[in-house]
Structures are given as C-alpha cells and as structure tokens.
Design an enzyme around this catalytic site. Structure first.
Site, PDB file in Angstrom:
ATOM      1  CB  SER A  95       4.584  -3.308  -3.103  1.00  0.00           C
ATOM      2  OG  SER A  95       4.126  -2.257  -3.879  1.00  0.00           O
ATOM      3  CD1 TRP A  96       3.610  -0.037   2.969  1.00  0.00           C
ATOM      4  CD2 TRP A  96       4.817   1.731   2.329  1.00  0.00           C
ATOM      5  NE1 TRP A  96       3.932   0.681   4.096  1.00  0.00           N
ATOM      6  CE2 TRP A  96       4.663   1.772   3.729  1.00  0.00           C
ATOM      7  CE3 TRP A  96       5.562   2.738   1.678  1.00  0.00           C
ATOM      8  CZ2 TRP A  96       5.208   2.789   4.505  1.00  0.00           C
ATOM      9  CZ3 TRP A  96       6.116   3.762   2.469  1.00  0.00           C
ATOM     10  CH2 TRP A  96       5.932   3.775   3.851  1.00  0.00           C
ATOM     11  CG  ASP A 137       6.428  -4.190 -10.527  1.00  0.00           C
ATOM     12  OD1 ASP A 137       5.525  -3.343 -10.640  1.00  0.00           O
ATOM     13  OD2 ASP A 137       6.854  -4.606  -9.435  1.00  0.00           O
ATOM     14  CG  HIS A 159       3.482  -4.601  -8.159  1.00  0.00           C
ATOM     15  ND1 HIS A 159       4.703  -4.092  -7.786  1.00  0.00           N
ATOM     16  CD2 HIS A 159       2.651  -4.359  -7.114  1.00  0.00           C
ATOM     17  CE1 HIS A 159       4.604  -3.566  -6.576  1.00  0.00           C
ATOM     18  NE2 HIS A 159       3.374  -3.712  -6.138  1.00  0.00           N
ATOM     19  N   GLY A 203       0.850  -1.195   0.000  1.00  0.00           N
ATOM     20  CA  GLY A 203       0.000   0.000   0.000  1.00  0.00           C
ATOM     21  C   GLY A 203       0.877   1.233   0.000  1.00  0.00           C
TER      22      GLY A 203
END
Ligand code: STX
Length: 341
Positions: free
Chosen positions: A114-115, A270, A298, A47
């Site tokens: 990711s985050w 990605d 991703h 996120g």
C-alpha cells in the site's frame, strides 16, 4: 503447482529494538528481527501513518533474513506522535537511508504494501544502488485518480454504508472536495471535532481493507488514539499529493527500476488501491513479476497475499544463490500470473 497456500512465518519477537533521532523534531522507533547474519530487508508500513504491527515481521524467513522494521515519522512508537511538521515523502526516504547507515547495512531488499509500496518506489528511484530487490503489494502511486477513487467517488459505490459514515461529518457544501474538507478538520485545533473527523476517516479505510467484512478491524481503526495520528498523517500526505513532481510521476519514472529484480503482488478485489495501478506499474517495469491474486482484497492479511509474500521472499533468499539480477522466473503455485481472470 497445486500446493496449499502458505501462511506467514510464525510470530517472532525482535532481537533488538532501538530509536534513531532523524531531525530536531523526529525520533524513529525501529526493530530488528530474525537472523542478525541474514540477508537484510526493510519492511515499510502503510498509511502513511499506519505504523508497524507484529504481522509485518512474518513475511520473511527469520532463519535467512535480517528483518528491519520501523515506524515512519509520527506513526506508531515514533515521536512526536501524529506530528505533521517536517513530515514529507522525501523526509521518509532520507530516514530509510539514515536507518540503513545506522545499522551498517550496504544494500537491502525493500518491501512495502500500500503506502509502503509508494515509499519503496520513491526510495528505489532515489537510491537504486542500495536496493537488492523490491517486493511490493497493494500498489499505490498516489495518482489523482487513485485518491479520487477511494476518498471522493468510486469505492463508496461498492461499500455505500461505510461511505455514508465517512461523508457524515462533512456538510454538503464541502463535499465536492472531501480530502480538502477533511484536511481542514484534521489540521485544526485538537478537540472533539478533530477526533470525530479522524475516526470517520480511519473507519472508512478500515471498512475497505479486507475482502470479507471485519467489524473488529473497523473498530480498531475508529479507536481515537490510533485514528487521530493515522488520519492526520494520511490526509496531510494526500492533500499535498505526496510531494511528488506531478500527477503520474511514479509510473512515469518506473522504467528506471528495470534493473532491479521485483515482484508486484496485487489483490484482484482490492478496493483501496485497485489493480489498475499494479498493471500500470508492471507495464512500465515488465521485468517485475506480476502476481494478481484472484480472491484477495487489499490487506496483507488476505490468505492469497500472505502466500504470495512468503513465496516471493523465499525465492529471493534461495541459499547459495547470489541475488539474481532478474525476478525469479518460476515462483511455484499461487505465484503464477493471473491476468484477465
Ligand atoms: N492508504 C492505504 C494504506 O497504505 C491509502 C493503508 N491503509 N491502511 C493501512 O495502510 C494500515 C493497515 C497499515 C493501517
């Protein structure tokens, strides 16, 4: 060498769930899965604002790992849902430490996509002695160029239909800065306009996650309950540039990680966090093992990413071996580095 791709470990239920109050306002939901006597690992979700999901329990062998997952401030089952006050990167880093102490863990492996990779890097830089290894995928360092690529101009040229739906709620006059335009709407009063903006913001991300289109995923992201807290938290973090010191700060600091064994897993296609960032991180931290998956987008659900995650976590769990000070030099099969393909 030619082994078939390995799937994630089977679905498991937590052996314990709990809540931890971390401020006057915020309370976190956490889960422990696998073997209570196993090697500790904490899994950081994406996120920000995405929350944990059952598949995140499955990258590690439940017989050999004590797997800790939690919903970051305002996300998932943490409360208050979607709360932006007292919600910054450095609050989350402090929460990881509070959770570690609460669980009586001395050092742990830190895993994030990711985050989650951004947060893992921030945590490891702030508390390096607490980190046994890092496994990072879909690398995101919150550079201005990374935000611009996804939220302003770049990925939209590959997925123009979905990008048009992201643009739709914002009038032409505000489109020169889409993160700012969304921030005004997502931090405004609750109501239909805010909900509509949240669905559009989240739907764009949902549309870009997988190599193959997934209309079901897009619908999930547009779901108003999920979208509103996800979009509000993400946009709040990105509008504030993650409260990082300066643009490029994480890559500039990454040389300080060089004593920590690490694996960097990145999908070649990605669209959310393009491979440029993984390569920049690897250049600053060359001891980490870089795994470019040639046919993945991703999400951590991509088959090649699942395979790489399982192989990386297994390599760090080898029975009888103390945690190595270096990345494993011989991850088998898909664990080979594919640079330039
Ligand atoms: N945000 C990328 C990210 O961390 C720029 C992310 N995107 N979607 C997710 O995470 C979830 C799948 C966890 C919702």
């Amino acid at each position: 060498m030619t082994d078939a791709r390995r799937p994630l470990y089977p679905e498991i239920a937590p052996y314990r769930v709990g809540r931890l109050r971390v401020s006057d306002l915020h309370e976190l939901y956490f889960e422990e899965c696998g073997n209570p006597e196993g090697k500790p690992v904490v899994i950081l979700h994406g996120g920000p604002g995405g929350g944990i999901s059952p598949f995140l329990r499955r990258s590690h062998d439940p017989a050999r790992y004590r797997i800790v997952l939690f919903d970051q401030r305002g996300a998932g089952q943490s409360t208050p849902a979607g709360e932006l006050r007292d919600n910054t990167t450095w609050d989350l880093v402090a929460d990881i430490e509070a959770l570690r102490l609460h669980l009586g863990i001395g050092r742990w492996q830190v895993v994030g996509g990711s985050w989650g990779s951004t947060l893992a890097l921030c945590y490891a830089l702030r508390h390096p002695a607490r980190v046994t290894e890092l496994i990072l995928r879909g690398i995101f360092t919150l550079r201005q160029a990374e935000l611009a690529w996804f939220y302003q101009q770049g990925a939209g040229m590959i997925l123009p239909e979905a990008f048009a739906r992201y643009l739709a709620p914002i009038p032409e006059a505000e489109r020169h800065d889409l993160i700012a335009a969304y921030h005004r709407r997502l931090t405004g009063p609750a109501g239909p306009a805010r909900r509509h903006a949240a669905s559009a913001w989240a739907g764009w991300e949902g549309a870009a996650l997988s190599l193959m289109p997934s209309p079901a995923r897009e619908e999930e992201f547009e779901d108003p309950a999920f979208a509103e807290s996800f979009a509000r938290i993400e946009c709040h973090y990105f509008h504030n540039r993650g409260w990082l010191d300066h643009d490029g700060w994480l890559i500039a600091q990454a040389h300080r990680l060089r004593a920590i064994p690490g694996v960097i897993i990145q999908g070649r296609y990605d669209l959310v966090t393009p491979a440029d960032t993984a390569l920049a991180l690897h250049a600053a931290w060359p001891e980490a093992q870089l795994m470019i998956i040639p046919d993945a987008g991703h999400t951590g659900m991509e088959p090649g990413i699942q395979d790489a995650m399982v192989r990386a976590s297994d390599a760090f769990a080898l029975p009888g071996k103390p945690a190595s000070r270096r990345a494993p030099s011989h991850l088998p099969g898909a664990a080979r580095v594919h640079i330039g393909d």
